[in-house]
Motif scaffolding. Sequence first.
Motif, PDB file in Angstrom:
ATOM      1  N   ASP A  63       0.817  -1.213   0.000  1.00 57.02           N
ATOM      2  CA  ASP A  63       0.000   0.000   0.000  1.00 57.02           C
ATOM      3  C   ASP A  63       0.849   1.261   0.000  1.00 57.02           C
ATOM      4  O   ASP A  63       2.073   1.214   0.130  1.00 57.02           O
ATOM      5  N   CYS A  93       1.222   3.870   2.111  1.00 59.09           N
ATOM      6  CA  CYS A  93       2.014   4.295   3.278  1.00 59.09           C
ATOM      7  C   CYS A  93       3.282   3.450   3.412  1.00 59.09           C
ATOM      8  O   CYS A  93       4.300   3.951   3.889  1.00 59.09           O
ATOM      9  N   SER A  94       3.253   2.206   2.968  1.00 59.77           N
ATOM     10  CA  SER A  94       4.470   1.386   2.995  1.00 59.77           C
ATOM     11  C   SER A  94       5.449   1.842   1.920  1.00 59.77           C
ATOM     12  O   SER A  94       6.662   1.813   2.131  1.00 59.77           O
ATOM     13  N   CYS A 125      -2.662   3.395  -5.543  1.00 59.00           N
ATOM     14  CA  CYS A 125      -1.467   3.764  -4.768  1.00 59.00           C
ATOM     15  C   CYS A 125      -0.531   4.631  -5.604  1.00 59.00           C
ATOM     16  O   CYS A 125       0.026   5.619  -5.103  1.00 59.00           O
ATOM     17  N   ASP A 166      -7.109   2.520  -0.020  1.00 56.88           N
ATOM     18  CA  ASP A 166      -7.610   1.557   0.970  1.00 56.88           C
ATOM     19  C   ASP A 166      -8.819   0.767   0.463  1.00 56.88           C
ATOM     20  O   ASP A 166      -8.818  -0.468   0.556  1.00 56.88           O
ATOM     21  N   ILE A 212      -7.576  -1.723  -2.144  1.00 59.82           N
ATOM     22  CA  ILE A 212      -6.853  -2.853  -1.568  1.00 59.82           C
ATOM     23  C   ILE A 212      -7.825  -3.835  -0.923  1.00 59.82           C
ATOM     24  O   ILE A 212      -7.701  -5.046  -1.090  1.00 59.82           O
ATOM     25  N   THR A 261       1.344  -3.172   4.768  1.00 59.89           N
ATOM     26  CA  THR A 261       0.792  -1.858   5.091  1.00 59.89           C
ATOM     27  C   THR A 261       1.341  -1.381   6.435  1.00 59.89           C
ATOM     28  O   THR A 261       1.650  -2.190   7.299  1.00 59.89           O
ATOM     29  N   GLN A 262       1.415  -0.095   6.596  1.00 61.48           N
ATOM     30  CA  GLN A 262       1.796   0.516   7.865  1.00 61.48           C
ATOM     31  C   GLN A 262       0.541   0.953   8.633  1.00 61.48           C
ATOM     32  O   GLN A 262       0.621   1.347   9.778  1.00 61.48           O
ATOM     33  N   ASP A 263      -0.600   0.907   7.970  1.00 59.26           N
ATOM     34  CA  ASP A 263      -1.864   1.433   8.479  1.00 59.26           C
ATOM     35  C   ASP A 263      -2.567   0.380   9.345  1.00 59.26           C
ATOM     36  O   ASP A 263      -3.049  -0.632   8.837  1.00 59.26           O
ATOM     37  N   ARG A 294       4.124  -5.411   8.077  1.00 55.00           N
ATOM     38  CA  ARG A 294       4.574  -4.038   7.868  1.00 55.00           C
ATOM     39  C   ARG A 294       6.072  -4.036   7.607  1.00 55.00           C
ATOM     40  O   ARG A 294       6.759  -5.014   7.918  1.00 55.00           O
TER      41      ARG A 294
END
Length: 171
Positions: A14, A16-17, A49, A103, A106, A123-125, A150
């Motif tokens: 994603d 944020c990663s 993304c 999001d 995904i 993901t980091q979320d 993550r």
Amino acid sequence: LAKVLSAYDRVIIDTCSLMDEGFPKFMDTLVGSKRYWKKGLQIIIPKECIEELKKHANNNDWHNMEARIDAIRALNILKSAKLWHHVITSYPRQQTKGQNFADPAILATATVLRIHSRLLIITQDKKLAADLTSLNNLGSQSGRFLAVMRINSGGSLEGMLLKQLPKPPIA
């Protein structure tokens, strides 16, 4: 990394990663381990993304300069990887009007792909991770177990520590 990835058919990463500080190290390891991958492994970067990265990269607001730099770095890394034997696959998805965020894309992609594929989502979320792991408990759809990890600051993958999020009240 190749040992971790060997348990999966497809890996989705994603936004944020992609913008995380550990992403460059992760990609170096990923590219370096390609010859050990199992045949057919797909690394998927959803189209949404890429669009989010482009939006951040083109934002000249000085308040968002760090996000701009992270997005430009991620796009450059992905361009290099794209030239490298087409490792990165942008997964096209039918887009609903007004729904151009990553999001939901995904979640929709994972819901469909987990029926036949072993998926790893990076993901980091934490909220997205909680939503994704809840797909493993669907009563109306059977499918393969979906894992969520993550990227840590060293560029390695690690499990997500998720606390149970409260369920919304039923109206």
